[in-house]
Write a protein that holds these residues in place. Sequence first.
Motif, PDB file in Angstrom:
ATOM      1  N   UNK A  36       1.057  -0.941  -0.116  1.00 56.57           N
ATOM      2  CA  UNK A  36       0.148  -0.062   0.504  1.00 56.57           C
ATOM      3  C   UNK A  36       0.949   1.070  -0.512  1.00 56.57           C
ATOM      4  N   UNK A  52       2.333   1.312  -3.477  1.00 52.96           N
ATOM      5  CA  UNK A  52       1.388   2.071  -4.162  1.00 52.96           C
ATOM      6  C   UNK A  52       1.056   3.711  -4.187  1.00 52.96           C
ATOM      7  N   UNK A 111       2.634   5.782  -5.531  1.00 52.89           N
ATOM      8  CA  UNK A 111       2.751   6.440  -6.752  1.00 52.89           C
ATOM      9  C   UNK A 111       2.128   7.611  -7.236  1.00 52.89           C
ATOM     10  N   UNK A 112       1.087   7.324  -6.140  1.00 51.46           N
ATOM     11  CA  UNK A 112      -0.495   7.918  -7.117  1.00 51.46           C
ATOM     12  C   UNK A 112      -0.505   9.430  -5.969  1.00 51.46           C
ATOM     13  N   UNK A 126       1.468  11.104  -8.878  1.00 56.33           N
ATOM     14  CA  UNK A 126       0.736  11.200  -9.861  1.00 56.33           C
ATOM     15  C   UNK A 126      -0.414  12.852  -9.490  1.00 56.33           C
ATOM     16  N   UNK A 127      -0.606  12.833  -8.466  1.00 56.21           N
ATOM     17  CA  UNK A 127      -1.619  13.671  -7.848  1.00 56.21           C
ATOM     18  C   UNK A 127      -0.995  15.390  -7.926  1.00 56.21           C
ATOM     19  N   UNK A 146      -0.702   8.199 -17.864  1.00 58.13           N
ATOM     20  CA  UNK A 146       0.593   9.180 -17.083  1.00 58.13           C
ATOM     21  C   UNK A 146       1.433  10.257 -18.264  1.00 58.13           C
ATOM     22  N   UNK A 169      -1.324  12.645 -19.657  1.00 61.01           N
ATOM     23  CA  UNK A 169      -1.526  13.879 -19.103  1.00 61.01           C
ATOM     24  C   UNK A 169      -0.213  15.027 -19.488  1.00 61.01           C
ATOM     25  N   UNK A 177      -6.932   8.614 -13.503  1.00 60.01           N
ATOM     26  CA  UNK A 177      -6.287   7.750 -11.853  1.00 60.01           C
ATOM     27  C   UNK A 177      -7.581   7.156 -12.040  1.00 60.01           C
ATOM     28  N   UNK A 192      -6.175   3.053 -10.412  1.00 56.68           N
ATOM     29  CA  UNK A 192      -5.832   2.823  -8.782  1.00 56.68           C
ATOM     30  C   UNK A 192      -6.879   1.383  -9.099  1.00 56.68           C
ATOM     31  N   UNK A 210      -3.797  -1.110 -10.085  1.00 55.35           N
ATOM     32  CA  UNK A 210      -3.325  -1.031  -8.986  1.00 55.35           C
ATOM     33  C   UNK A 210      -3.908  -1.647  -7.407  1.00 55.35           C
ATOM     34  N   UNK A 227      -2.418  -4.981  -6.583  1.00 59.14           N
ATOM     35  CA  UNK A 227      -2.230  -5.239  -4.737  1.00 59.14           C
ATOM     36  C   UNK A 227      -3.107  -6.912  -4.747  1.00 59.14           C
ATOM     37  N   UNK A 283      -9.441  -3.281  -1.080  1.00 58.63           N
ATOM     38  CA  UNK A 283      -9.430  -2.781  -1.756  1.00 58.63           C
ATOM     39  C   UNK A 283     -10.075  -2.550  -3.120  1.00 58.63           C
ATOM     40  N   UNK A 294      -8.415  13.553  -3.715  1.00 59.11           N
ATOM     41  CA  UNK A 294      -7.177  14.836  -3.615  1.00 59.11           C
ATOM     42  C   UNK A 294      -7.598  15.694  -3.264  1.00 59.11           C
TER      43      UNK A 294
END
Lengths: 133, 112, 118
Positions: free
Chosen positions: A44, A47, A50-51, A54-55, B54, B57, C47, C51, C54, C58, C67, C75
């Motif tokens: 986690x 992960x 990474x998020x 990117x955000x 990515x 973007x 995104x 996710x 991901x 996971x 998840x 965000x």
Amino acid sequence: MTTLDDLMKLPGAMAAFEFRGSGEMLEHRIAYPDRINESTLDLLAHMCAANLSIATMQARGWEKVTGMEGFYPIQEFTLIGFDWSVVVSGLQREQYKQAGKFSLPPFMGVVLANESADYEAAFGLLERKEPVP
Amino acid sequence: MSMIRRLLALDGVNVICHFRDDGYLIEGYGLMSHNDMGRLAQFARDYRRIAQGNADQLAMFSGMRGWTPPHGWIIRGATQSLCGVANLVCVVDSTGAPLNEILMELREVSHW
Amino acid sequence: MSIVTDLLAKPGVIAAGEYAYRGDRFSYRGELSENHARVASIMCRATTMSVNMEASMLEALQPLSGLLPPRGWLVHGPGYTVCVVANVFCLLDNRKGSINDLVGFMCQALAAIPSDMI
């Protein structure tokens, strides 16, 4: 400074963890070892690193393209999973950076059970401002 | 003989897999179990889409041409690396493998 | 009433919209230009795809991670929050709206949306 033990007091908290920008996990706490383990937290953390990156890229791009400020620096990224959510933040690092510190605190994250998750409380804790030593 | 199999003849290439757009393994050769090749194919498909999203973007925000569509990706590990081009992915040794040649070959084979 | 209309009626919601998982179209309402809404829908889709992948990675490495499939993501910036559940996105002014209300509403309203279209 908000600690892992503070995060574990959030409603529905299953686990809390600290990690580096590279995703490497440092400290962690687990409330229910039968439901979540260190190995999952480690994945986690990677992960979420990474998020968050990117955000941040998206926030920079969005603010540049639209002129609409208020996204950068990203305060938290949250993934709302099927049963659980994970909220991560690097805001304390920003406060240290702004104070001109080179040694920065780690990123922090908390895993919450969806049914009792209080995202605002999680954000509030992770955004708590305290004097930089 | 399968066209992708010739990649195994290159130094340092240990595994080569060809997968569908949904990540399903079509064929795979080399030093890996069939199950693991299936996982590798799914990973490569997912990773390609993440990297492509990515890059799209980055291109959108920077206005800089030349990033998209991406040709491929490389993840370089301590002893093993992954190279992905289109719907192909291969596992290569991180040291000693002629990466440029492998990438050129992957691009050529991906057009067939 | 559509979910976008419901969302716009909530305090602090500046704009809300939907995007196609295939990335070929989007719709929105609220205080955003057409171009900015297009940029927002591209980011949200990227995104969401990330996710989801991901979470499946996971799950493959650590089964029953809790998840999969992800319902959405947030965000949280200093002024605004982006909230996405399924293929619906929403832009919230932090000073005026409640994230908990928004997430609760979106998760409930979009609970039946299948995730296999992603």
